[in-house]
Design a protein around this motif. Sequence first.
Motif, PDB file in Angstrom:
ATOM      1  N   LEU A 119     -31.465  33.427 -54.094  1.00 64.13           N
ATOM      2  CA  LEU A 119     -31.540  31.482 -53.888  1.00 64.13           C
ATOM      3  C   LEU A 119     -31.923  30.648 -54.709  1.00 64.13           C
ATOM      4  O   LEU A 119     -31.651  30.040 -55.909  1.00 64.13           O
ATOM      5  N   LYS A 120     -32.985  31.154 -55.894  1.00 61.72           N
ATOM      6  CA  LYS A 120     -33.888  30.996 -56.436  1.00 61.72           C
ATOM      7  C   LYS A 120     -32.977  31.269 -57.983  1.00 61.72           C
ATOM      8  O   LYS A 120     -33.668  29.959 -58.385  1.00 61.72           O
ATOM      9  N   ARG A 121     -32.393  32.046 -57.550  1.00 62.51           N
ATOM     10  CA  ARG A 121     -31.690  32.542 -59.303  1.00 62.51           C
ATOM     11  C   ARG A 121     -29.966  31.074 -59.756  1.00 62.51           C
ATOM     12  O   ARG A 121     -29.822  31.087 -60.302  1.00 62.51           O
ATOM     13  N   GLN A 122     -29.457  31.716 -58.032  1.00 67.19           N
ATOM     14  CA  GLN A 122     -28.174  30.481 -57.921  1.00 67.19           C
ATOM     15  C   GLN A 122     -28.688  29.140 -58.453  1.00 67.19           C
ATOM     16  O   GLN A 122     -28.237  28.517 -58.979  1.00 67.19           O
ATOM     17  N   LYS A 123     -30.187  28.198 -57.585  1.00 64.12           N
ATOM     18  CA  LYS A 123     -30.313  27.348 -58.052  1.00 64.12           C
ATOM     19  C   LYS A 123     -30.781  27.297 -59.622  1.00 64.12           C
ATOM     20  O   LYS A 123     -30.348  26.421 -59.959  1.00 64.12           O
ATOM     21  N   SER A 124     -31.335  28.399 -60.186  1.00 67.91           N
ATOM     22  CA  SER A 124     -31.317  27.903 -61.416  1.00 67.91           C
ATOM     23  C   SER A 124     -30.603  28.165 -62.422  1.00 67.91           C
ATOM     24  O   SER A 124     -30.050  27.226 -63.315  1.00 67.91           O
ATOM     25  N   ASN A 125     -29.708  28.754 -61.932  1.00 68.71           N
ATOM     26  CA  ASN A 125     -28.306  28.864 -62.906  1.00 68.71           C
ATOM     27  C   ASN A 125     -27.142  26.960 -62.288  1.00 68.71           C
ATOM     28  O   ASN A 125     -26.254  26.923 -63.438  1.00 68.71           O
ATOM     29  N   GLU A 126     -27.455  26.594 -61.095  1.00 68.81           N
ATOM     30  CA  GLU A 126     -26.971  25.481 -61.225  1.00 68.81           C
ATOM     31  C   GLU A 126     -27.668  24.654 -62.031  1.00 68.81           C
ATOM     32  O   GLU A 126     -26.922  23.953 -62.858  1.00 68.81           O
ATOM     33  N   ALA A 127     -28.896  24.835 -62.204  1.00 67.22           N
ATOM     34  CA  ALA A 127     -29.632  23.793 -62.604  1.00 67.22           C
ATOM     35  C   ALA A 127     -28.989  23.774 -64.091  1.00 67.22           C
ATOM     36  O   ALA A 127     -28.740  22.963 -65.342  1.00 67.22           O
ATOM     37  N   LYS A 128     -28.436  24.932 -64.946  1.00 67.62           N
ATOM     38  CA  LYS A 128     -28.448  25.641 -66.301  1.00 67.62           C
ATOM     39  C   LYS A 128     -26.755  25.103 -66.935  1.00 67.62           C
ATOM     40  O   LYS A 128     -26.558  24.152 -67.484  1.00 67.62           O
ATOM     41  N   GLU A 129     -25.851  24.560 -65.131  1.00 63.63           N
ATOM     42  CA  GLU A 129     -24.914  24.086 -65.411  1.00 63.63           C
ATOM     43  C   GLU A 129     -24.645  22.668 -65.683  1.00 63.63           C
ATOM     44  O   GLU A 129     -24.369  22.655 -66.082  1.00 63.63           O
ATOM     45  N   LEU A 130     -25.254  22.163 -64.855  1.00 68.49           N
ATOM     46  CA  LEU A 130     -25.421  20.863 -65.097  1.00 68.49           C
ATOM     47  C   LEU A 130     -25.803  20.561 -65.946  1.00 68.49           C
ATOM     48  O   LEU A 130     -25.708  19.190 -66.534  1.00 68.49           O
TER      49      LEU A 130
END
Length: 237
Positions: A119-130
């Motif tokens: 979940l932490k990795r997913q949020k990090s990836n979403e933040a990078k895309e954003l």
Amino acid sequence: FRNGKQCYMHPHPGKSYTGTTRYAYLPENDEGRRVCKLLMRGFEHGLLFAVGTSVTTGQQNTTVWNGIHHKTSTSGGSSNWGYPDKGYFARVTNELASKGLFCEEFMEGEKKEHEKWKLKRQKSNEAKELAKEDLDPEDVPSLKLEPLKMHLRGRGLKTTGSKKVLIDRLIKALGKPTPGTKSEPKSAPVTPKSGKAEAGSAPDLTAINAQLAAAMKKGDRGKIKELMAKRKALLAT
């Protein structure tokens, strides 16, 4: 175990080995039942016994314990492979773990930790895309707290502080040029040859637009407001 011949996985393939009969004991309580389940799994995977040399008798090519200690007596203490032995369950649990056998509680805990990591990795990836998306500094104050934090996190910035602090931090970051790129030069006001700029002329409007773009990059809200007023007045003339 019956007598038999060693195969490719044994020390001396093709040679005979002797079998054995063993008895082991566990207490009828929660710890005993937990270790019993692990021992049963170890037995099914062929991890409890091996063919080798007996430590007690010195006999070669015989069935021996495979590094996981069992209690072969109900009394006599640890020196006689019996009970009581306060440290036995901790030792045997570690021995089983070294063979890749873990209790259900441990596996459940590891599963939860893995889910947290995912979940932490997913949020990090979403933040990078954003963070890759274009964001106008004027839109930053209207962002909700979580998207605001994601924009900051995607740019590798801190997410601690009040919302006002976070807004200022992101606006400041948006004003900085992307590493590896050159910032556009500011356009200087162009005045006619007569020395007086005509009201509402294209050069004046171009200059104000350039200054406005620079102010928005820096996040200078006061300058933005001033230039917007000048632009509005210029267009009205």
